[in-house]
Design a protein around this motif. Structure first.
Motif, PDB file in Angstrom:
ATOM      1  N   PHE A 279       0.835  -1.207   0.000  1.00 28.53           N
ATOM      2  CA  PHE A 279       0.000   0.000   0.000  1.00 28.53           C
ATOM      3  C   PHE A 279       0.874   1.263   0.000  1.00 28.53           C
ATOM      4  N   VAL A 280       1.896   1.261   0.858  1.00 20.85           N
ATOM      5  CA  VAL A 280       2.801   2.424   0.954  1.00 20.85           C
ATOM      6  C   VAL A 280       3.526   2.661  -0.377  1.00 20.85           C
ATOM      7  N   CYS A 281       3.935   1.557  -1.040  1.00 20.55           N
ATOM      8  CA  CYS A 281       4.685   1.670  -2.302  1.00 20.55           C
ATOM      9  C   CYS A 281       3.844   2.252  -3.446  1.00 20.55           C
ATOM     10  N   VAL A 282       2.526   2.011  -3.409  1.00 22.40           N
ATOM     11  CA  VAL A 282       1.692   2.427  -4.562  1.00 22.40           C
ATOM     12  C   VAL A 282       0.723   3.567  -4.250  1.00 22.40           C
ATOM     13  N   ALA A 283       0.540   3.918  -2.971  1.00 20.60           N
ATOM     14  CA  ALA A 283      -0.505   4.879  -2.583  1.00 20.60           C
ATOM     15  C   ALA A 283      -0.358   6.231  -3.274  1.00 20.60           C
ATOM     16  N   ARG A 284       0.862   6.742  -3.351  1.00 24.49           N
ATOM     17  CA  ARG A 284       1.061   8.102  -3.894  1.00 24.49           C
ATOM     18  C   ARG A 284       1.119   8.127  -5.412  1.00 24.49           C
ATOM     19  N   THR A 285       1.863   7.204  -6.000  1.00 25.69           N
ATOM     20  CA  THR A 285       2.119   7.263  -7.450  1.00 25.69           C
ATOM     21  C   THR A 285       1.147   6.422  -8.281  1.00 25.69           C
ATOM     22  N   LYS A 286       0.394   5.497  -7.616  1.00 23.94           N
ATOM     23  CA  LYS A 286      -0.491   4.553  -8.325  1.00 23.94           C
ATOM     24  C   LYS A 286       0.314   3.668  -9.290  1.00 23.94           C
ATOM     25  N   GLU A 287       1.598   3.453  -8.926  1.00 23.82           N
ATOM     26  CA  GLU A 287       2.484   2.584  -9.708  1.00 23.82           C
ATOM     27  C   GLU A 287       3.386   1.795  -8.762  1.00 23.82           C
ATOM     28  N   LEU A 288       3.762   0.594  -9.199  1.00 24.66           N
ATOM     29  CA  LEU A 288       4.775  -0.178  -8.467  1.00 24.66           C
ATOM     30  C   LEU A 288       6.021  -0.185  -9.344  1.00 24.66           C
ATOM     31  N   ARG A 289       7.059   0.517  -8.875  1.00 22.76           N
ATOM     32  CA  ARG A 289       8.247   0.713  -9.712  1.00 22.76           C
ATOM     33  C   ARG A 289       9.374  -0.243  -9.328  1.00 22.76           C
ATOM     34  N   LYS A 290      10.454  -0.188 -10.136  1.00 20.16           N
ATOM     35  CA  LYS A 290      11.575  -1.115  -9.973  1.00 20.16           C
ATOM     36  C   LYS A 290      12.182  -1.045  -8.563  1.00 20.16           C
ATOM     37  N   LYS A 291      12.322   0.167  -8.013  1.00 16.30           N
ATOM     38  CA  LYS A 291      12.905   0.309  -6.677  1.00 16.30           C
ATOM     39  C   LYS A 291      12.081  -0.434  -5.635  1.00 16.30           C
ATOM     40  N   ALA A 292      10.766  -0.322  -5.761  1.00 14.10           N
ATOM     41  CA  ALA A 292       9.877  -1.017  -4.827  1.00 14.10           C
ATOM     42  C   ALA A 292      10.026  -2.530  -4.990  1.00 14.10           C
ATOM     43  N   GLY A 293      10.199  -2.977  -6.242  1.00 19.17           N
ATOM     44  CA  GLY A 293      10.389  -4.405  -6.515  1.00 19.17           C
ATOM     45  C   GLY A 293      11.639  -4.936  -5.835  1.00 19.17           C
ATOM     46  N   ILE A 294      12.714  -4.139  -5.870  1.00 17.35           N
ATOM     47  CA  ILE A 294      13.973  -4.542  -5.222  1.00 17.35           C
ATOM     48  C   ILE A 294      13.775  -4.630  -3.707  1.00 17.35           C
ATOM     49  N   VAL A 295      13.079  -3.635  -3.137  1.00 20.34           N
ATOM     50  CA  VAL A 295      12.792  -3.639  -1.691  1.00 20.34           C
ATOM     51  C   VAL A 295      12.004  -4.897  -1.310  1.00 20.34           C
ATOM     52  N   MET A 296      11.029  -5.258  -2.142  1.00 21.81           N
ATOM     53  CA  MET A 296      10.206  -6.438  -1.851  1.00 21.81           C
ATOM     54  C   MET A 296      11.018  -7.733  -1.883  1.00 21.81           C
ATOM     55  N   LEU A 297      11.891  -7.859  -2.877  1.00 22.83           N
ATOM     56  CA  LEU A 297      12.715  -9.064  -2.974  1.00 22.83           C
ATOM     57  C   LEU A 297      13.686  -9.161  -1.796  1.00 22.83           C
ATOM     58  N   LEU A 298      14.255  -8.022  -1.390  1.00 21.50           N
ATOM     59  CA  LEU A 298      15.146  -8.008  -0.216  1.00 21.50           C
ATOM     60  C   LEU A 298      14.367  -8.371   1.049  1.00 21.50           C
ATOM     61  N   ALA A 299      13.111  -7.882   1.132  1.00 24.52           N
ATOM     62  CA  ALA A 299      12.263  -8.186   2.292  1.00 24.52           C
ATOM     63  C   ALA A 299      11.990  -9.690   2.369  1.00 24.52           C
ATOM     64  N   TYR A 300      11.799 -10.332   1.201  1.00 26.69           N
ATOM     65  CA  TYR A 300      11.542 -11.785   1.230  1.00 26.69           C
ATOM     66  C   TYR A 300      12.793 -12.546   1.677  1.00 26.69           C
ATOM     67  N   ILE A 301      13.962 -12.081   1.254  1.00 27.16           N
ATOM     68  CA  ILE A 301      15.217 -12.723   1.673  1.00 27.16           C
ATOM     69  C   ILE A 301      15.339 -12.658   3.207  1.00 27.16           C
ATOM     70  N   LEU A 302      15.011 -11.480   3.778  1.00 31.84           N
ATOM     71  CA  LEU A 302      15.061 -11.329   5.241  1.00 31.84           C
ATOM     72  C   LEU A 302      14.054 -12.272   5.905  1.00 31.84           C
ATOM     73  N   TYR A 303      12.854 -12.389   5.323  1.00 32.34           N
ATOM     74  CA  TYR A 303      11.821 -13.260   5.888  1.00 32.34           C
ATOM     75  C   TYR A 303      12.278 -14.715   5.820  1.00 32.34           C
ATOM     76  N   PHE A 304      12.904 -15.097   4.704  1.00 31.85           N
ATOM     77  CA  PHE A 304      13.378 -16.479   4.547  1.00 31.85           C
ATOM     78  C   PHE A 304      14.470 -16.786   5.580  1.00 31.85           C
ATOM     79  N   LEU A 305      15.352 -15.822   5.791  1.00 31.57           N
ATOM     80  CA  LEU A 305      16.418 -15.999   6.795  1.00 31.57           C
ATOM     81  C   LEU A 305      15.806 -16.146   8.195  1.00 31.57           C
ATOM     82  N   TYR A 306      14.739 -15.371   8.452  1.00 30.44           N
ATOM     83  CA  TYR A 306      14.036 -15.477   9.738  1.00 30.44           C
ATOM     84  C   TYR A 306      13.470 -16.892   9.906  1.00 30.44           C
ATOM     85  N   LEU A 307      12.880 -17.460   8.835  1.00 32.66           N
ATOM     86  CA  LEU A 307      12.329 -18.810   8.897  1.00 32.66           C
ATOM     87  C   LEU A 307      13.422 -19.851   9.177  1.00 32.66           C
ATOM     88  N   LEU A 308      14.580 -19.653   8.558  1.00 29.87           N
ATOM     89  CA  LEU A 308      15.703 -20.577   8.774  1.00 29.87           C
ATOM     90  C   LEU A 308      16.204 -20.516  10.209  1.00 29.87           C
TER      91      LEU A 308
END
Length: 308
Positions: A279-308
């Motif tokens: 919601f925060v990534c798209v609320a202002r611009t009504k777009e999901l851009r490359k920078k947000a995509g990178i943040v999301m992928l990094l967030a999943y890596i952190l979540y996966f490490l947490y699971l491990l």
């Protein structure tokens, strides 16, 4: 050897689930057209739920077999993976435009649905039959909202290929058989793999099973981005996440109580946080851009490490 066999079972299960869901949707859509059901209604129900069929089959099958950790893990894990991995990867391929209604209503509704699941699971340690009814009421309200939005948008009726009755019946039957067999293979392979590796069913459900049952969403979103139809990707993912919670957990709870282990409280909170991040990534611009995509992928890596 047993370890390799379980991986084969898991892969075979995922293949049958994805292909079976595809055939079932084609057959069910063809039947609906023959019965004169508007294309609009078909799109909002049968096709929209089609990408969630693997999650539904695996979750219900796991709950009936007493592997409830796979049920909740599959749904929560799929919802996290759908946003962080699928939208993250798709955003790297193309900028995703987001409809105003998706930002104002659908993403907030997805976040609310996640908190509802958290509340239902946390309060009693399981999602009961009555709570399944509550989820289904919310699901029907969501379908009503979709129908009103589509009518307001005055979507055009599209002519689609008319299938023969024999082909429709064949596709539906083959789809149902493949989904049932695929869910059995996937659950069996996943539980045995967890035992062989000495890890919890929660971890398997949140990662491997979640990824396997999210394959239809991944293929749809990446394909849409490559064909320059990336604006449909976010709506599809948000819709799928809402279906996963309200329809799948609700339906499973109507069949058998769904155990909600204490470990899933953190995972479900993370699923809600991921929705807020989107919601925060798209609320202002009504777009999901490359920078947000990178943040999301990094967030999943952190979540996966947490699971491990």
């Amino acid at each position: 050897m047993n370890f390799v066999l379980q991986i084969v079972f898991l892969a075979l299960g995922f293949f049958l689930l994805v292909k079976g869901a595809d055939w079932f949707v084609d057959g069910a859509s063809g039947l609906a057209r023959k019965l004169g059901i508007p294309q609009l209604v078909i799109g909002l129900t049968i096709v929209a739920m089609g990408t969630s069929l693997p999650e539904a089959a695996v979750s219900i099958s796991a709950a009936l077999r007493g592997n409830a950790e796979i049920t909740i893990g599959n749904i929560v894990g799929s919802n996290i993976l759908n946003i962080l991995i699928i939208l993250g990867v798709t955003a790297l391929i193309a900028t995703l435009k987001v409809a105003d209604s998706t930002v104002r209503y659908e993403i907030p509704f997805m976040i609310v649905a996640t908190f509802v699941l958290l509340w239902l699971g946390y309060t009693g340690g399981q999602v009961t039959w009555l709570e399944g009814v509550i989820l289904w009421v919310l699901f029907l309200l969501y379908l009503r909202y979709l129908y009103m939005m589509a009518k307001k948008g005055k979507e055009e009726e599209r002519e689609a290929e008319q299938l023969s009755t024999a082909k429709i019946i064949g596709l539906i039957l083959a789809g149902v058989v493949m989904i049932a067999a695929g869910s059995n293979f996937a659950v069996e392979g996943a539980s045995n793999l967890a035992k062989a590796l000495g890890i919890s069913q929660r971890f398997i459900g949140l990662t491997i099973v979640a990824f396997g049952t999210s394959l239809p969403e991944l293929v749809t979103s990446v394909s849409a981005a490559r064909k320059h139809n990336a604006d449909i990707a976010i709506g599809n993912i948000v819709g799928s996440n809402i279906f996963n919670i309200l329809f799948i957990v609700g339906t499973t709870a109507l069949i058998t109580p769904v155990t909600f282990a204490s470990g899933f409280v953190v995972d479900t909170l993370i699923a809600a946080a991921v929705g807020i991040l989107l919601f925060v990534c798209v609320a202002r611009t009504k777009e999901l851009r490359k920078k947000a995509g990178i943040v999301m992928l990094l967030a999943y890596i952190l979540y996966f490490l947490y699971l491990l």
